[in-house]
Write a protein that holds these residues in place. Structure first.
Motif, PDB file in Angstrom:
ATOM      1  N   UNK A 164     -12.595   9.758   0.020  1.00  0.00           N
ATOM      2  CA  UNK A 164     -12.324   9.003  -0.878  1.00  0.00           C
ATOM      3  C   UNK A 164     -10.734   8.527  -0.749  1.00  0.00           C
ATOM      4  N   UNK A 165     -10.563   7.189  -0.782  1.00  0.00           N
ATOM      5  CA  UNK A 165      -9.370   6.851  -0.472  1.00  0.00           C
ATOM      6  C   UNK A 165      -8.850   5.565  -1.239  1.00  0.00           C
ATOM      7  N   UNK A 166      -7.491   5.415  -1.647  1.00  0.00           N
ATOM      8  CA  UNK A 166      -7.050   4.270  -2.218  1.00  0.00           C
ATOM      9  C   UNK A 166      -6.022   3.763  -1.388  1.00  0.00           C
ATOM     10  N   UNK A 167      -5.895   3.055  -0.544  1.00  0.00           N
ATOM     11  CA  UNK A 167      -5.045   2.578   0.408  1.00  0.00           C
ATOM     12  C   UNK A 167      -4.183   1.453  -0.370  1.00  0.00           C
ATOM     13  N   UNK A 168      -4.666   1.044  -1.699  1.00  0.00           N
ATOM     14  CA  UNK A 168      -3.997   0.054  -2.452  1.00  0.00           C
ATOM     15  C   UNK A 168      -2.870   0.643  -3.118  1.00  0.00           C
ATOM     16  N   UNK A 169      -2.958   1.758  -3.446  1.00  0.00           N
ATOM     17  CA  UNK A 169      -2.022   2.347  -4.222  1.00  0.00           C
ATOM     18  C   UNK A 169      -0.362   2.393  -4.005  1.00  0.00           C
ATOM     19  N   UNK A 170      -0.223   2.220  -2.704  1.00  0.00           N
ATOM     20  CA  UNK A 170       1.192   2.025  -2.287  1.00  0.00           C
ATOM     21  C   UNK A 170       1.871   0.641  -2.562  1.00  0.00           C
ATOM     22  N   UNK A 171       2.789   0.543  -3.094  1.00  0.00           N
ATOM     23  CA  UNK A 171       3.406  -0.733  -3.326  1.00  0.00           C
ATOM     24  C   UNK A 171       3.654  -1.523  -1.845  1.00  0.00           C
ATOM     25  N   UNK A 172       4.273  -0.561  -1.017  1.00  0.00           N
ATOM     26  CA  UNK A 172       4.511  -0.995   0.443  1.00  0.00           C
ATOM     27  C   UNK A 172       4.098   0.044   1.705  1.00  0.00           C
ATOM     28  N   UNK A 173       2.861  -0.302   1.982  1.00  0.00           N
ATOM     29  CA  UNK A 173       2.349   0.813   2.930  1.00  0.00           C
ATOM     30  C   UNK A 173       2.962   0.836   4.162  1.00  0.00           C
ATOM     31  N   UNK A 174       3.690   0.118   4.550  1.00  0.00           N
ATOM     32  CA  UNK A 174       4.582   0.241   5.807  1.00  0.00           C
ATOM     33  C   UNK A 174       5.584   1.676   5.480  1.00  0.00           C
ATOM     34  N   UNK A 175       5.850   1.747   4.270  1.00  0.00           N
ATOM     35  CA  UNK A 175       6.624   2.993   3.841  1.00  0.00           C
ATOM     36  C   UNK A 175       5.961   4.272   4.033  1.00  0.00           C
ATOM     37  N   UNK A 176       4.593   3.966   3.869  1.00  0.00           N
ATOM     38  CA  UNK A 176       3.729   5.389   4.190  1.00  0.00           C
ATOM     39  C   UNK A 176       3.440   5.576   5.461  1.00  0.00           C
ATOM     40  N   UNK A 177       3.020   4.566   6.247  1.00  0.00           N
ATOM     41  CA  UNK A 177       2.174   4.899   7.397  1.00  0.00           C
ATOM     42  C   UNK A 177       3.275   5.456   8.508  1.00  0.00           C
ATOM     43  N   UNK A 178       4.665   4.779   8.136  1.00  0.00           N
ATOM     44  CA  UNK A 178       5.739   5.298   9.066  1.00  0.00           C
ATOM     45  C   UNK A 178       5.760   6.895   9.072  1.00  0.00           C
ATOM     46  N   UNK A 179       5.348   7.381   8.029  1.00  0.00           N
ATOM     47  CA  UNK A 179       5.531   8.864   7.952  1.00  0.00           C
ATOM     48  C   UNK A 179       4.714   9.601   8.797  1.00  0.00           C
ATOM     49  N   UNK A 180       3.750   9.128   9.615  1.00  0.00           N
ATOM     50  CA  UNK A 180       2.933   9.664  10.589  1.00  0.00           C
ATOM     51  C   UNK A 180       3.386   9.771  11.820  1.00  0.00           C
ATOM     52  N   UNK A 181       4.567   9.204  11.960  1.00  0.00           N
ATOM     53  CA  UNK A 181       5.425   9.191  13.363  1.00  0.00           C
ATOM     54  C   UNK A 181       6.290  10.530  13.562  1.00  0.00           C
ATOM     55  N   UNK A 182       6.552  10.619  14.843  1.00  0.00           N
ATOM     56  CA  UNK A 182       7.650  11.649  15.016  1.00  0.00           C
ATOM     57  C   UNK A 182       8.783  11.632  14.036  1.00  0.00           C
TER      58      UNK A 182
END
Lengths: 356, 384
Positions: A109-127
């Motif tokens: 179960x996921x809610x990808x919509x919760x982030x105001x700016x998903x770009x700020x979230x996805x960056x955190x999976x990088x080195x």
């Protein structure tokens, strides 16, 4: 290996942002539907596994809320991956191999919509030391891979648009689709770039959803489903993290996982009739289709992730959809692919088969 | 199938600001691989254990750590069940071997808490609920008070445990806290954090990593060092929020231990276990877990502590490594407990080796004490 099958699958309707229900409320009706179609209740489940992401939820231990919705009393045997729930399905499948139980339930179960700016979230999976500080937005690394394919002459923008045209048409009437409709290649190619050569429609829309899969072993599976979708082979493989050290025009981990799954299954990816591919971007469909040699198979007949991409459930939905084709008698052999990480860093392949 | 731990590695637990997460993970991985005398090409699958991503700000760390773990071309799974995660990861790794899906599995665990804010991450508010900013200690303090009320334990028990574990840590070069001069008086006089938990009765926030290699029996003997045999392993979860829960003696923990003992053929754990590494983040959890996992009668855990039986040199030493009170890289803590138990039965625990340890427990718990994992390891292969 023990015979393990998908006996039921359910997913919530595709929605770009569910602002009415909380996580538990999104999950519960889907859980009821999946257990109901298998004809079982919670007390018959021997093992539970789930997938979620705290970062997408913006809170710690996001999975506890969904677990409380499932109800872990009396205590249960349970595990959880912080990955797409496809990896939870693999864990449940391996657990059933042990012979310590008959039925496992997997949910994402996921809610990808919760982030105001998903770009700020996805960056955190990088080195975190070298790549993340550069803050490449979520589509930038995908565009690098697409551009590498274009530069190598393996892909052009028209082909990518054709994938989207077909996906959106296939999504019409699908309850899981967030976007669908008749569009033309010319219309799509007239849209501005998001990150060249990718346009907005070249990426699957992030959304909110839950998906639930019921797995069962041997005779239990035969009892719970008229035509169980046997998971004949499953494997997943990881590539290096650094995009600069990879040949982005290749997906060797897909090839490797498919070969390992084929060894277990006794048949290869190219022998399936329908393939459900976790294509977060349009360019990935021809890349994956070629790597898997899927010349004769129908790919993503419901539109796939290009019409709905609920975080942490998208990969699990591929397995569920591939199983549904067998459960409903539409196909005898199907394939599911799930991915994680930038530019297809990690990949899973499942090969499923129905009794004839 | 018989399963064994053939390689163990860990980094020093500390504030490790001068190494990256990847480098810190690699320390434990290299040590475990060297101990197992294996190359990366010999590993078939990797399981990664890590507590919440918000602790150090890296989402899906299995992606970033692929290279540090030698994972290229391998199946990698990132398990996450709170503080018990290291135990869950070890058990899932063992399951992959048991299921015939891998011959040798590398289980990797870490936390880099100096790069984040643990209490902030644990206190993220939920919509429509009070924003307490409470952290872990505030959750467990009322549980401890309830234990004291029920068992009528004297207050010095917690202080004594804090001293015992810290003195154990002086024999473990990997332990974060080194307090060779600690006394009961010091603990008693230390600052009150969450009544009745005082500063010196609390675990530190640590950076650290741990790795183990698990194989089947056929691969267990190729080094000169003995393997640790897995005799029983189990995990159990109970729901966090409902009125019928007893967090002082969680049903999931009791069932988890009972299942592992059943597999191991153990009927009297207090007599048949030589040492245990239990997940004790606050001193009073020693009697709480002793009772919960069946090493003491309910209500009598504190008496076992008071008798000196669980101190180093006693008949049932608890956390000879110094335990969680002496180092707590949360994502690695559970695996450290499992690994330390394995070291004891291999006879490789160095200065904190319990003499003649034949059978040991590794234990981990997570969330609001709702996730439990436990394994029993032995110096001899299991009978069946």
């Amino acid at each position: 290996m023990r015979d393990i099958a998908v006996v039921a699958f359910a997913q919530s309707p595709g929605t770009s942002a569910d602002r009415r229900d909380d996580m538990a409320e999104i999950l519960l009706p889907v859980m009821r539907e999946a257990l109901g179609s298998a004809g079982i209740d919670r007390t018959e489940v021997d093992f539970w596994a789930s997938g979620s992401h705290d970062f997408h939820e913006g809170r710690t231990f996001a999975y506890i809320e969904s677990l409380d919705a499932v109800g872990a009393w009396p205590p249960i045997s349970e595990s959880h991956v912080e990955m797409d729930a496809a990896w939870a399905a693999y864990e449940a499948w391996s657990w059933l191999q042990l012979g310590e139980g008959e039925i496992a339930v997997v949910y994402g179960v996921g809610r990808g919509s919760l982030a105001t700016d998903l770009d700020q979230v996805t960056t955190t999976q990088l080195d975190p030391y070298f790549l993340a500080p550069l803050r490449p937005h979520q589509d930038a690394l995908a565009a690098l891979q697409a551009q590498a394919l274009v530069a190598a002459g393996m892909l052009d923008e028209k082909q990518m648009a054709e994938v989207v045209v077909r996906a959106r048409a296939a999504g019409m009437g699908e309850p899981g689709a967030q976007v669908s409709g008749e569009v033309t290649v010319d219309e799509l190619l007239a849209a501005p770039y998001l990150a060249s050569p990718l346009r907005e429609h070249d990426r699957g829309p992030i959304g909110d959803a839950a998906a639930v899969l019921v797995l069962a072993a041997g005779d239990t599976a035969r009892r719970l489903a008229g035509r169980p979708a046997w998971v004949r082979g499953a494997d997943h493989r990881m590539d290096t993290h650094y995009p600069g050290t990879r040949d982005l025009t290749r997906v060797d981990t897909v090839t490797l996982a498919a070969a390992k799954a084929a060894d277990q299954a006794g048949f290869a990816a190219r022998e399936v009739q329908i393939a459900e591919l976790h294509t977060e971007y349009s360019y990935q469909e021809p890349l994956l289709t070629n790597a898997l040699e899927l010349s004769g198979a129908t790919v993503n007949p419901g539109g796939g992730p290009l019409v709905a991409r609920p975080t942490t459930a998208t990969g699990l939905i591929r397995i569920g959809a591939a199983a549904q084709h067998i459960l409903s008698g539409r196909a005898d052999r199907t394939l599911a692919h799930a991915t994680s990480g930038p530019a297809l860093q990690q990949n899973m392949i499942c090969l499923l088969e129905g009794d004839r | 199938m018989k399963l064994a731990v053939v390689g163990i590695g860990q980094s020093k637990q500390a504030k490790k600001r001068k190494v990256t997460i990847g480098a810190m993970v690699r320390e434990a991985v290299d040590e475990a691989m060297a101990d197992a005398e294996l190359e990366f090409g010999d590993i078939d699958a990797i399981v990664l254990s890590k507590t919440p991503d918000l602790f150090d700000g890296v989402m899906n760390p299995e992606l970033y750590l692929a290279d540090a773990m030698g994972a290229r071309g391998l199946p990698v799974t990132r398990v996450f069940t709170g503080g018990s995660v290291g135990g869950h990861a070890a058990i899932y790794g063992a399951h992959l071997v048991q299921a015939g899906l891998a011959r040798r599995v590398l289980v990797v665990a870490y936390s880099k808490e100096s790069e984040g804010d643990f209490t902030w991450a644990l206190s993220r508010g939920l919509p429509f609920s009070a924003q307490l900013g409470a952290g872990a200690g505030a959750h467990f303090a009322p549980v401890i008070r309830e234990y004291i009320r029920r068992s009528e334990a004297p207050e010095h028990i917690g202080w004594q445990i804090a001293v015992n574990h810290r003195l154990n840590a002086t024999r473990n070069p990997y332990a974060h806290l080194q307090l060779p001069d600690i006394t009961v008086e010091q603990v008693r006089e230390s600052r009150m954090l969450w009544d009745p938990i005082r500063f010196l009765e609390s675990c530190p926030s640590s950076d650290g990593s741990c790795a183990v290699v698990i194989t089947g029996a056929d691969d267990a003997h190729h080094t000169g060092r003995p393997p640790a045999w897995i005799h029983g392993m189990s995990w159990r979860t109970e729901t966090g929020h409902f009125a019928g829960r007893d967090e002082v003696n969680p049903e999931a923990g009791r069932q988890c231990a009972a299942e592992a003992y059943r597999q191991a053929g153990i009927t009297d754990p207090a007599a048949e276990i030589d040492t245990a590494e239990l997940y004790i983040p606050y001193s009073w959890f020693e009697p709480i877990w002793l009772e919960n996992v069946g090493l003491a009668e309910v209500g009598a855990g504190w008496k076992v502590v008071d008798s000196g039986r669980t101190a180093f040199g006693g008949e049932l030493p608890i956390n000879p490594s110094g335990g969680v009170l002496s180092g707590n890289p949360t994502g690695a803590t559970g695996l450290l407990r499992f690994a330390e138990a394995a070291m004891q039965v291999r006879g490789t625990a160095g200065e904190h080796q319990v003499p003649d340890a034949r059978r040991a427990i590794g234990h981990a718990m997570g969330g609001a004490a709702q996730f439990h994992a436990l394994w029993v390891v032995g110096s001899e292969p299991p009978q069946s």
